[in-house]
Design a protein around this motif. Structure first.
Motif, PDB file in Angstrom:
ATOM      1  N   PRO A 180      34.586 -19.700  41.745  1.00  0.00           N
ATOM      2  CA  PRO A 180      35.663 -20.218  40.868  1.00  0.00           C
ATOM      3  C   PRO A 180      36.586 -19.115  40.357  1.00  0.00           C
ATOM      4  O   PRO A 180      37.756 -19.373  40.070  1.00  0.00           O
ATOM      5  CB  PRO A 180      34.892 -20.873  39.710  1.00  0.00           C
ATOM      6  CG  PRO A 180      33.534 -21.160  40.257  1.00  0.00           C
ATOM      7  CD  PRO A 180      33.256 -20.077  41.245  1.00  0.00           C
ATOM      8  N   ARG A 181      36.072 -17.890  40.241  1.00  0.00           N
ATOM      9  CA  ARG A 181      36.919 -16.788  39.764  1.00  0.00           C
ATOM     10  C   ARG A 181      38.013 -16.455  40.767  1.00  0.00           C
ATOM     11  O   ARG A 181      39.121 -16.062  40.378  1.00  0.00           O
ATOM     12  CB  ARG A 181      36.054 -15.553  39.488  1.00  0.00           C
ATOM     13  CG  ARG A 181      35.089 -15.721  38.301  1.00  0.00           C
ATOM     14  CD  ARG A 181      34.147 -14.556  38.168  1.00  0.00           C
ATOM     15  NE  ARG A 181      33.259 -14.460  39.331  1.00  0.00           N
ATOM     16  CZ  ARG A 181      32.295 -13.546  39.459  1.00  0.00           C
ATOM     17  NH1 ARG A 181      32.111 -12.641  38.498  1.00  0.00           N
ATOM     18  NH2 ARG A 181      31.539 -13.520  40.530  1.00  0.00           N
ATOM     19  N   GLN A 182      37.721 -16.628  42.062  1.00  0.00           N
ATOM     20  CA  GLN A 182      38.751 -16.413  43.072  1.00  0.00           C
ATOM     21  C   GLN A 182      39.839 -17.478  42.973  1.00  0.00           C
ATOM     22  O   GLN A 182      41.032 -17.178  43.114  1.00  0.00           O
ATOM     23  CB  GLN A 182      38.124 -16.429  44.468  1.00  0.00           C
ATOM     24  CG  GLN A 182      37.196 -15.254  44.735  1.00  0.00           C
ATOM     25  CD  GLN A 182      36.566 -15.328  46.109  1.00  0.00           C
ATOM     26  OE1 GLN A 182      36.025 -16.365  46.499  1.00  0.00           O
ATOM     27  NE2 GLN A 182      36.622 -14.246  46.850  1.00  0.00           N
ATOM     28  N   GLU A 183      39.423 -18.720  42.728  1.00  0.00           N
ATOM     29  CA  GLU A 183      40.402 -19.790  42.542  1.00  0.00           C
ATOM     30  C   GLU A 183      41.264 -19.523  41.315  1.00  0.00           C
ATOM     31  O   GLU A 183      42.497 -19.703  41.349  1.00  0.00           O
ATOM     32  CB  GLU A 183      39.687 -21.130  42.383  1.00  0.00           C
ATOM     33  CG  GLU A 183      38.884 -21.555  43.599  1.00  0.00           C
ATOM     34  CD  GLU A 183      38.195 -22.890  43.385  1.00  0.00           C
ATOM     35  OE1 GLU A 183      38.735 -23.721  42.629  1.00  0.00           O
ATOM     36  OE2 GLU A 183      37.107 -23.103  43.958  1.00  0.00           O
ATOM     37  N   ALA A 184      40.626 -19.095  40.222  1.00  0.00           N
ATOM     38  CA  ALA A 184      41.372 -18.804  38.991  1.00  0.00           C
ATOM     39  C   ALA A 184      42.369 -17.672  39.223  1.00  0.00           C
ATOM     40  O   ALA A 184      43.493 -17.703  38.696  1.00  0.00           O
ATOM     41  CB  ALA A 184      40.398 -18.448  37.864  1.00  0.00           C
ATOM     42  N   LEU A 185      41.965 -16.670  40.017  1.00  0.00           N
ATOM     43  CA  LEU A 185      42.864 -15.553  40.297  1.00  0.00           C
ATOM     44  C   LEU A 185      44.090 -16.034  41.072  1.00  0.00           C
ATOM     45  O   LEU A 185      45.228 -15.645  40.752  1.00  0.00           O
ATOM     46  CB  LEU A 185      42.126 -14.478  41.096  1.00  0.00           C
ATOM     47  CG  LEU A 185      42.955 -13.245  41.496  1.00  0.00           C
ATOM     48  CD1 LEU A 185      43.439 -12.502  40.256  1.00  0.00           C
ATOM     49  CD2 LEU A 185      42.130 -12.316  42.387  1.00  0.00           C
ATOM     50  N   THR A 237      44.108 -24.032  51.694  1.00  0.00           N
ATOM     51  CA  THR A 237      44.303 -23.502  53.042  1.00  0.00           C
ATOM     52  C   THR A 237      44.043 -22.004  53.145  1.00  0.00           C
ATOM     53  O   THR A 237      43.685 -21.512  54.220  1.00  0.00           O
ATOM     54  CB  THR A 237      45.734 -23.801  53.518  1.00  0.00           C
ATOM     55  OG1 THR A 237      46.682 -23.277  52.569  1.00  0.00           O
ATOM     56  CG2 THR A 237      45.946 -25.302  53.662  1.00  0.00           C
ATOM     57  N   ARG A 238      44.233 -21.280  52.046  1.00  0.00           N
ATOM     58  CA  ARG A 238      44.092 -19.821  52.117  1.00  0.00           C
ATOM     59  C   ARG A 238      42.785 -19.295  51.547  1.00  0.00           C
ATOM     60  O   ARG A 238      42.438 -18.136  51.785  1.00  0.00           O
ATOM     61  CB  ARG A 238      45.270 -19.162  51.392  1.00  0.00           C
ATOM     62  CG  ARG A 238      46.615 -19.494  52.007  1.00  0.00           C
ATOM     63  CD  ARG A 238      47.753 -18.785  51.317  1.00  0.00           C
ATOM     64  NE  ARG A 238      49.047 -19.202  51.865  1.00  0.00           N
ATOM     65  CZ  ARG A 238      50.217 -18.722  51.453  1.00  0.00           C
ATOM     66  NH1 ARG A 238      50.258 -17.813  50.484  1.00  0.00           N
ATOM     67  NH2 ARG A 238      51.337 -19.158  51.997  1.00  0.00           N
ATOM     68  N   LEU A 239      42.068 -20.115  50.802  1.00  0.00           N
ATOM     69  CA  LEU A 239      40.809 -19.654  50.218  1.00  0.00           C
ATOM     70  C   LEU A 239      39.647 -20.576  50.561  1.00  0.00           C
ATOM     71  O   LEU A 239      38.659 -20.139  51.157  1.00  0.00           O
ATOM     72  CB  LEU A 239      40.947 -19.541  48.693  1.00  0.00           C
ATOM     73  CG  LEU A 239      39.652 -19.225  47.925  1.00  0.00           C
ATOM     74  CD1 LEU A 239      39.116 -17.853  48.340  1.00  0.00           C
ATOM     75  CD2 LEU A 239      39.883 -19.303  46.423  1.00  0.00           C
ATOM     76  N   GLN A 240      39.761 -21.845  50.193  1.00  0.00           N
ATOM     77  CA  GLN A 240      38.601 -22.735  50.278  1.00  0.00           C
ATOM     78  C   GLN A 240      38.202 -23.046  51.721  1.00  0.00           C
ATOM     79  O   GLN A 240      37.020 -22.932  52.076  1.00  0.00           O
ATOM     80  CB  GLN A 240      38.897 -24.024  49.501  1.00  0.00           C
ATOM     81  CG  GLN A 240      38.993 -23.795  48.002  1.00  0.00           C
ATOM     82  CD  GLN A 240      39.595 -24.980  47.265  1.00  0.00           C
ATOM     83  OE1 GLN A 240      40.278 -25.819  47.839  1.00  0.00           O
ATOM     84  NE2 GLN A 240      39.362 -25.038  45.959  1.00  0.00           N
TER      85      GLN A 240
END
Length: 268
Positions: free
Chosen positions: A164-169, A182-185
């Motif tokens: 979740p920290r990557q999503e928040a970033l 498309t670029r993370l999950q």
């Protein structure tokens, strides 16, 4: 002698993917030929009766004597498998995204998917043939049935594994939900998705063959049934060999795609 010279062509630094793939193919073929030669020798030495395990050369001669039905059956079953596998993979990933984004839908629909997988494939196949008739679509639908569920489960697990920290970033930099997907999950879920795709490559073939058992004139499943009804053990083994060739080749293609797309997590 340096460590580099001891390395195989597939593991040397800078080796192109094509050379690596060719090396693995040649190595696999050599192992297969060695196994077949060993089986041939054991069958002769132990005097195993042909109706138990025929010699591999007898099976090969049966295919070469009448290659047309085997080639046609191979291509027909391949078509059904590809249709079911492709549609099942797309649907599985798509519905996993829906479940990931809408937990209410997941709680409502996912149990239905679970229950659907408890239905024996023979029973489901009978229903599909009644609905669609003895058509190519019916065989592909049975293949789809065995494909979509493992892809859905693994894709969902992969999507939920994202930190979740990557999503928040990414949100802090103004990324939209689509960009995060498309670029993370989805890239993070690819290793899990390909685990399911490798499994589904075999299951989709099983679905296509089972579908042919409900009535058809062409296909590897048809050849299996004909060999059984005629009590022709060599013909049965010839059909099994063609199924193994199709399944192994399909699995190898999926594994090669995994190594190319998921280079950080694919098996070496």
């Amino acid at each position: 002698m340096s460590a580099t010279t001891l390395q195989s062509p597939a593991t040397r630094p800078g080796t192109s993917p094509l050379v690596t793939a060719l090396f693995r193919a040649v190595r696999g073929l050599a192992i297969l030929l060695a196994v077949l030669a060993a089986v041939e020798g054991l069958v002769i030495v132990l005097n195993v009766k042909p109706w138990y395990v025929p010699r591999p050369t007898l099976v090969l001669n049966a295919i070469l004597a009448t290659p047309e039905p085997y080639v046609q059956g191979f291509l027909r079953t391949l078509t059904e498998t590809l249709m079911g596998f492709t549609s099942g993979a797309i649907f599985g990933v798509g519905i996993a995204i829906v479940f990931f984004r809408a937990r209410v839908l997941r709680e409502l629909i996912f149990p239905v998917f679970v229950v659907s997988q408890t239905i024996p494939v023979i029973a489901f196949g009978a229903l599909v043939v009644l609905w669609f008739g003895n058509t190519l679509i019916a065989k592909a639908a049975i293949s789809f049935y065995l494909t979509f569920f493992p892809v859905t489960v693994n894709a969902l697990l992969g999507l939920e594994s994202v930190d979740p920290r990557q999503e928040a970033l990414m949100r802090s930099f103004g990324a939209s939900r689509f960009q995060i997907l498309t670029r993370l999950q989805l890239p993070a879920a690819l290793p899990q998705i390909f685990v399911a795709l490798r499994l589904a490559s075999a299951l989709s073939l099983v679905g296509a063959i089972v579908g042919e058992w409900f009535g058809d004139t062409v296909g590897l499943g048809v050849l299996l049934l004909q060999g059984m009804y005629n009590e022709n053990v060599v013909a049965i083994w010839a059909a099994i060999a063609m199924c193994a060739l199709l399944g192994t080749g399909f699995y190898a293609v999926v594994a090669a795609a995994e190594r190319a797309l998921v280079f950080w997590g694919a098996e070496q």
